[in-house]
Design an enzyme around this catalytic site. Structure first.
Site, PDB file in Angstrom:
ATOM      1  N   GLY A  93       0.793  -1.232   0.000  1.00 20.34           N
ATOM      2  CA  GLY A  93       0.000   0.000   0.000  1.00 20.34           C
ATOM      3  C   GLY A  93       0.823   1.280   0.000  1.00 20.34           C
ATOM      4  O   GLY A  93       1.785   1.437  -0.775  1.00 20.34           O
ATOM      5  N   TYR A 129      -9.896   4.643  15.375  1.00 22.01           N
ATOM      6  CA  TYR A 129      -8.995   5.039  14.284  1.00 22.01           C
ATOM      7  C   TYR A 129      -8.898   6.570  14.234  1.00 22.01           C
ATOM      8  O   TYR A 129      -7.795   7.130  14.132  1.00 22.01           O
ATOM      9  CB  TYR A 129      -9.520   4.480  12.963  1.00 22.01           C
ATOM     10  CG  TYR A 129      -8.620   4.726  11.777  1.00 22.01           C
ATOM     11  CD1 TYR A 129      -7.486   3.944  11.555  1.00 22.01           C
ATOM     12  CD2 TYR A 129      -8.899   5.740  10.854  1.00 22.01           C
ATOM     13  CE1 TYR A 129      -6.654   4.170  10.459  1.00 22.01           C
ATOM     14  CE2 TYR A 129      -8.077   5.969   9.766  1.00 22.01           C
ATOM     15  CZ  TYR A 129      -6.961   5.182   9.569  1.00 22.01           C
ATOM     16  OH  TYR A 129      -6.137   5.403   8.481  1.00 22.01           O
ATOM     17  N   ILE A 183      -7.367   6.118  -0.235  1.00 21.64           N
ATOM     18  CA  ILE A 183      -6.287   5.578  -1.074  1.00 21.64           C
ATOM     19  C   ILE A 183      -6.564   4.090  -1.311  1.00 21.64           C
ATOM     20  O   ILE A 183      -6.899   3.353  -0.366  1.00 21.64           O
ATOM     21  CB  ILE A 183      -4.914   5.764  -0.387  1.00 21.64           C
ATOM     22  CG1 ILE A 183      -4.735   7.196   0.142  1.00 21.64           C
ATOM     23  CG2 ILE A 183      -3.796   5.375  -1.346  1.00 21.64           C
ATOM     24  CD1 ILE A 183      -4.693   8.306  -0.882  1.00 21.64           C
TER      25      ILE A 183
HETATM   26  P1  NAP Z   1      -2.157  -1.422   4.341  1.00 27.77           P
HETATM   27  O1  NAP Z   1      -2.265  -1.611   2.891  1.00 27.77           O
HETATM   28  O2  NAP Z   1      -3.003  -2.225   5.259  1.00 27.77           O
HETATM   29  O3  NAP Z   1      -0.605  -1.623   4.735  1.00 27.77           O
HETATM   30  C1  NAP Z   1      -0.227  -1.425   6.065  1.00 27.77           C
HETATM   31  C2  NAP Z   1       1.269  -1.645   6.224  1.00 27.77           C
HETATM   32  O4  NAP Z   1       1.579  -1.396   7.601  1.00 27.77           O
HETATM   33  C3  NAP Z   1       1.685  -3.077   5.922  1.00 27.77           C
HETATM   34  O5  NAP Z   1       2.962  -3.098   5.317  1.00 27.77           O
HETATM   35  C4  NAP Z   1       1.747  -3.713   7.312  1.00 27.77           C
HETATM   36  O6  NAP Z   1       2.696  -4.741   7.448  1.00 27.77           O
HETATM   37  C5  NAP Z   1       2.215  -2.541   8.141  1.00 27.77           C
HETATM   38  N1  NAP Z   1       1.875  -2.720   9.558  1.00 27.77           N
HETATM   39  C6  NAP Z   1       0.651  -2.852  10.112  1.00 27.77           C
HETATM   40  N2  NAP Z   1       0.759  -3.007  11.432  1.00 27.77           N
HETATM   41  C7  NAP Z   1       2.075  -2.972  11.721  1.00 27.77           C
HETATM   42  C8  NAP Z   1       2.828  -3.083  12.907  1.00 27.77           C
HETATM   43  N3  NAP Z   1       2.234  -3.264  14.094  1.00 27.77           N
HETATM   44  N4  NAP Z   1       4.174  -3.001  12.846  1.00 27.77           N
HETATM   45  C9  NAP Z   1       4.788  -2.821  11.643  1.00 27.77           C
HETATM   46  N5  NAP Z   1       4.138  -2.721  10.479  1.00 27.77           N
HETATM   47  C10 NAP Z   1       2.800  -2.797  10.522  1.00 27.77           C
HETATM   48  O7  NAP Z   1      -2.430   0.095   4.750  1.00 27.77           O
HETATM   49  P2  NAP Z   1      -2.328   1.447   3.892  1.00 27.77           P
HETATM   50  O8  NAP Z   1      -3.665   1.741   3.351  1.00 27.77           O
HETATM   51  O9  NAP Z   1      -1.150   1.402   3.006  1.00 27.77           O
HETATM   52  O10 NAP Z   1      -2.092   2.486   5.075  1.00 27.77           O
HETATM   53  C11 NAP Z   1      -0.800   2.966   5.412  1.00 27.77           C
HETATM   54  C12 NAP Z   1      -0.963   4.114   6.410  1.00 27.77           C
HETATM   55  O11 NAP Z   1      -1.739   5.140   5.795  1.00 27.77           O
HETATM   56  C13 NAP Z   1      -1.698   3.726   7.678  1.00 27.77           C
HETATM   57  O12 NAP Z   1      -1.158   4.417   8.770  1.00 27.77           O
HETATM   58  C14 NAP Z   1      -3.115   4.205   7.414  1.00 27.77           C
HETATM   59  O13 NAP Z   1      -3.806   4.484   8.607  1.00 27.77           O
HETATM   60  C15 NAP Z   1      -2.841   5.448   6.614  1.00 27.77           C
HETATM   61  N6  NAP Z   1      -3.963   5.871   5.772  1.00 27.77           N
HETATM   62  C16 NAP Z   1      -4.486   5.051   4.808  1.00 27.77           C
HETATM   63  C17 NAP Z   1      -5.539   5.505   4.030  1.00 27.77           C
HETATM   64  C18 NAP Z   1      -6.163   4.683   2.921  1.00 27.77           C
HETATM   65  O14 NAP Z   1      -7.186   5.125   2.371  1.00 27.77           O
HETATM   66  N7  NAP Z   1      -5.619   3.535   2.563  1.00 27.77           N
HETATM   67  C19 NAP Z   1      -6.058   6.782   4.231  1.00 27.77           C
HETATM   68  C20 NAP Z   1      -5.510   7.576   5.225  1.00 27.77           C
HETATM   69  C21 NAP Z   1      -4.458   7.121   5.980  1.00 27.77           C
HETATM   70  P3  NAP Z   1       2.404  -6.227   6.852  1.00 27.77           P
HETATM   71  O15 NAP Z   1       2.446  -6.086   5.368  1.00 27.77           O
HETATM   72  O16 NAP Z   1       3.524  -7.033   7.409  1.00 27.77           O
HETATM   73  O17 NAP Z   1       1.058  -6.629   7.373  1.00 27.77           O
END
Ligand code: NAP
Length: 270
Positions: free
Chosen positions: A22, A174, A207
């Site tokens: 992601g 969250y 995203i």
């Molecule tokens: P994602 O696709 O679920 O990927 C999350 C990543 O974080 C993965 O690589 C996961 O590792 C890692 N992770 C989760 N828990 C962890 C832990 N305890 N220690 C170390 N690594 C950990 O999420 P994403 O959508 O890319 O989101 C990334 C960030 O952006 C997050 O903080 C999320 O809250 C923020 N965000 C996302 C969105 C959206 O729409 N997607 C919007 C606003 C903010 P593994 O691969 O090993 O599981």
């Protein structure tokens, strides 16, 4: 002669948490494209699994001519932080940029009147408590580096969310975790400014990643009806490019800045 007096500057090193998938993956690749070597963290690393996870990101980063060090571990577990930073120092002897990106959504979306202490603690541990103490540890390391050579810039970027100031009664934990992250970014920015370490908050909107996969169909319809002024999902590379721009120093006199990457979701509309 001059070359001997002025050794070349080391390549900058970025530590990206949650880099396996992601947004974190998009950030790691974009930073590698911009000349950074990468330390990539996620919950695990399997070098044999080259098609996915940190090993896949490693291959992409190395193909761009950058070095990559995997740093698997749980960012919520404070007793793992010393080892995680040690991975970076053993391989590169420095960290110039920390991108605190790892994060989780609640396993089950529950109304605010039904939120459980277990879910609250889990989300706050990964999204706020862990990133706070990891930033504290890395900031101390950066202070040592800046003391040795103040001309090498250091920065910390927190990946929060529009949920920092948007209400979602179905996942209040969250929203609280991201509001806390927003405030920690502000206070770190204040404290570290005089040392020359800039701190920024990047707020993604919607995203397209694994995190939003469960709600993609529902939001497809809302986007079609105009929820997002720019009328499309954000992509990890949209966030990656914003982070790379901050990392390059384009906003050097703007510590504490909040960059929203949301296609205009922040615009209050009539
Ligand atoms: P994602 O696709 O679920 O990927 C999350 C990543 O974080 C993965 O690589 C996961 O590792 C890692 N992770 C989760 N828990 C962890 C832990 N305890 N220690 C170390 N690594 C950990 O999420 P994403 O959508 O890319 O989101 C990334 C960030 O952006 C997050 O903080 C999320 O809250 C923020 N965000 C996302 C969105 C959206 O729409 N997607 C919007 C606003 C903010 P593994 O691969 O090993 O599981």
């Amino acid at each position: 002669m001059e070359g001997r007096l002025n050794p070349p500057k080391p390549r900058p090193v970025a530590f990206v948490t949650g880099a396996a998938r992601g947004i974190g993956r998009g950030i790691a690749i974009e930073l590698a494209r911009n000349g950074y070597d990468i330390v990539g963290n996620a919950t695990n690393y399997n070098p044999a699994q080259t098609g996915s996870g940190l090993a896949e990101v490693q291959a992409r980063v190395e193909a761009l001519g950058a070095a990559f060090a995997p740093a698997p571990g749980d960012i919520a577990e404070l007793d793992q932080h010393e080892r995680l930073l040690a991975v970076a120092l053993a391989r590169f002897q420095r960290v110039d940029l920390l991108v605190n990106n790892a994060g989780v959504a609640p396993v089950i979306r529950r109304d605010i009147l039904e939120t459980t202490p277990e879910s609250y603690d889990r989300v706050l541990s990964v999204n706020s408590r862990g990133p706070f103490f990891f930033a504290q540890r890395v900031a101390r390391q950066m202070m040592k580096q800046v003391a040795v050579d103040p001309t090498l810039p250091a920065a910390i970027i927190f990946i929060s969310s529009i949920s920092a100031d948007t209400s979602s009664p179905g996942r209040v934990e969250y929203c609280v975790s991201k509001a806390a992250m927003s405030q920690m970014a502000r206070v770190f920015a204040h404290r570290l400014a005089e040392i020359g370490i800039n701190v920024y908050e990047v707020r993604p909107g919607l995203i397209k990643t694994d995190m939003t996969e469960p709600v993609q169909i529902a939001y497809d319809a809302k986007i079609e009806k105009g929820l997002i002024p720019q009328k499309r999902w954000g992509l990890p590379e949209d966030v990656g490019r914003a982070v790379a721009s901050l990392a390059r120093g384009d906003f050097n006199y703007s510590t504490g800045m909040i960059v929203e990457v949301s296609g205009g979701l922040n615009i209050r509309r009539l």
